[in-house]
Design an enzyme around this catalytic site. Structure first.
Site, mmCIF file in Angstrom:
data_model
loop_
_atom_site.group_PDB
_atom_site.id
_atom_site.type_symbol
_atom_site.label_atom_id
_atom_site.label_comp_id
_atom_site.label_asym_id
_atom_site.label_seq_id
_atom_site.Cartn_x
_atom_site.Cartn_y
_atom_site.Cartn_z
ATOM 1 N N ASP A 282 95.930 48.933 30.727
ATOM 2 C CA ASP A 282 96.924 49.985 30.525
ATOM 3 C C ASP A 282 97.898 49.608 29.406
ATOM 4 O O ASP A 282 98.163 48.428 29.180
ATOM 5 C CB ASP A 282 97.679 50.200 31.853
ATOM 6 C CG ASP A 282 98.442 51.508 31.859
ATOM 7 O OD1 ASP A 282 98.205 52.354 30.972
ATOM 8 O OD2 ASP A 282 99.293 51.697 32.753
ATOM 9 N N HIS B 150 94.101 52.502 21.261
ATOM 10 C CA HIS B 150 92.784 52.357 21.901
ATOM 11 C C HIS B 150 91.867 51.477 21.036
ATOM 12 O O HIS B 150 91.092 50.684 21.563
ATOM 13 C CB HIS B 150 92.139 53.729 22.124
ATOM 14 C CG HIS B 150 92.913 54.571 23.106
ATOM 15 N ND1 HIS B 150 93.348 54.091 24.313
ATOM 16 C CD2 HIS B 150 93.329 55.862 23.051
ATOM 17 C CE1 HIS B 150 93.996 55.045 24.964
ATOM 18 N NE2 HIS B 150 94.006 56.132 24.222
ATOM 19 N N LEU C 162 77.855 36.158 32.364
ATOM 20 C CA LEU C 162 78.877 37.122 32.813
ATOM 21 C C LEU C 162 78.316 38.541 32.918
ATOM 22 O O LEU C 162 77.640 39.009 31.991
ATOM 23 C CB LEU C 162 80.039 37.111 31.795
ATOM 24 C CG LEU C 162 81.110 38.189 31.983
ATOM 25 C CD1 LEU C 162 82.013 37.864 33.172
ATOM 26 C CD2 LEU C 162 81.959 38.341 30.714
HETATM 27 C C1 FPP Z 1 95.015 53.056 29.038
HETATM 28 O O1 FPP Z 1 96.043 53.124 28.113
HETATM 29 C C2 FPP Z 1 93.715 53.006 28.361
HETATM 30 C C3 FPP Z 1 92.730 53.941 28.457
HETATM 31 C C4 FPP Z 1 92.823 55.145 29.289
HETATM 32 C C5 FPP Z 1 91.486 53.823 27.716
HETATM 33 C C6 FPP Z 1 91.008 52.432 27.559
HETATM 34 C C7 FPP Z 1 89.739 52.416 26.844
HETATM 35 C C8 FPP Z 1 89.405 51.489 25.950
HETATM 36 C C9 FPP Z 1 90.286 50.380 25.524
HETATM 37 C C10 FPP Z 1 88.087 51.548 25.290
HETATM 38 C C11 FPP Z 1 86.905 51.537 26.148
HETATM 39 C C12 FPP Z 1 85.839 51.025 25.348
HETATM 40 C C13 FPP Z 1 84.609 50.629 25.718
HETATM 41 C C14 FPP Z 1 83.908 49.690 24.882
HETATM 42 C C15 FPP Z 1 83.926 51.133 26.918
HETATM 43 P P1 FPP Z 1 96.933 54.437 28.033
HETATM 44 O O2 FPP Z 1 96.382 55.312 26.983
HETATM 45 O O3 FPP Z 1 97.010 55.076 29.394
HETATM 46 O O4 FPP Z 1 98.308 53.821 27.613
HETATM 47 P P2 FPP Z 1 99.764 54.404 27.946
HETATM 48 O O5 FPP Z 1 99.914 54.338 29.443
HETATM 49 O O6 FPP Z 1 100.671 53.422 27.245
HETATM 50 O O7 FPP Z 1 99.826 55.783 27.389
#
Ligand code: FPP
Length: 253
Positions: free
Chosen positions: A33, A50, A144
């Site tokens: 997060d 992201h 892993l």
């Molecule tokens: C949370 O931060 C993050 C997400 C909802 C998406 C996370 C996904 C990735 C990092 C990429 C996935 C990639 C692969 C390779 C499968 P947020 O956007 O909720 O952050 P905030 O709470 O600060 O707005």
């Protein structure tokens, strides 16, 4: 006597302890997060957060593998994340394609096996193809297990499990007496994995957000203050040290 608390993180400061490599968690689950807030802090669009979050996945996968962790489950996209703006959803959906294009050879080299939980049929074709290719090319690996939770939600998973149990029992003419914890476990998407020993959520938020809600019944929870793009080896090791300083009782004494 009260344990000395690290006030900022409100948890025992384990940073001076030695890491015990014989007692690392078998299974770590992470709610990644804070990507959006990381970007906002830098006056960048959310998608940059992201992108940077994807780089952190690469680093943490490598560290987890080096530390001898057996299972790493990452919450990449929840069943609720579809409500985000379309450009953000499209960008996140394209990340596995980018991630695997740049990182698959290293995953193969490091004996990492890519797996998934979630409702994959709803993903865009290119995303699904990249994931399937990664699974196929790493299927013989024995190190892993890197498990991406994509279009995953704990409640939806339980509903899915209950439906398939109902179908099994009715087709075999069996009564509800056959429903046990083990049977429910066997019908969850995580049936091949042990429950997480340690659940980490970054960014300071202290919620479970529909992640592995059945499976974390006895997991240790650590809420880390860093935004996911800033989470690194040092933070991971510190989380494991805190985990090692906890006493797990599983309801016993
Ligand atoms: C949370 O931060 C993050 C997400 C909802 C998406 C996370 C996904 C990735 C990092 C990429 C996935 C990639 C692969 C390779 C499968 P947020 O956007 O909720 O952050 P905030 O709470 O600060 O707005």
């Amino acid at each position: 006597m009260f344990k000395k608390l690290n006030k900022k993180k409100n948890q025992p400061n384990a940073s001076n302890n030695e890491l015990d490599l014989h007692n690392v968690p078998n299974h770590i689950a992470i709610i990644m997060d804070g990507n959006g807030r990381w970007a906002k802090q830098r006056k960048l669009p959310r998608i940059k957060g992201h992108y940077q979050g994807m780089q952190t996945i690469k680093k943490i996968t490598k560290e987890a593998s080096d530390l001898g962790i057996k299972y790493l489950t990452l919450y990449a996209f929840s069943t609720e994340n579809w409500t985000r703006p379309k450009n953000e959803v499209n960008y996140i959906m394209n990340l596995p394609v980018n991630f695997l294009k740049t990182f698959l050879p290293e995953l193969i080299e490091n004996n990492v096996k890519v797996e998934t939980i979630g409702f994959l049929n709803d993903l865009p074709t290119a995303t699904l193809e990249a994931i399937n290719k990664a699974k196929e090319q790493t299927k013989a690996n024995t190190g892993l297990k890197l498990i991406f939770a994509i279009n995953y939600g704990g409640r939806a998973e339980i509903v899915h499990s209950v439906k398939s149990i109902y179908e099994k029992l009715s087709s075999e003419g069996l009564s509800s007496d056959h429903i046990t914890e083990q049977l429910i476990n066997e019908h969850l998407m995580t049936h091949d994995y042990p429950d997480p020993d340690l659940l980490i959520r970054t960014s300071g938020e202290q919620r479970i957000s529909n992640f592995l809600i059945w499976q974390v019944s006895y997991s240790e929870f650590i809420f880390n203050e860093k935004f996911w793009p800033d989470f690194d080896k040092e933070e991971l090791i510190n989380c494991i040290k805190i985990y090692q300083s906890r006493q797990r009782r599983f309801g016993g004494l």
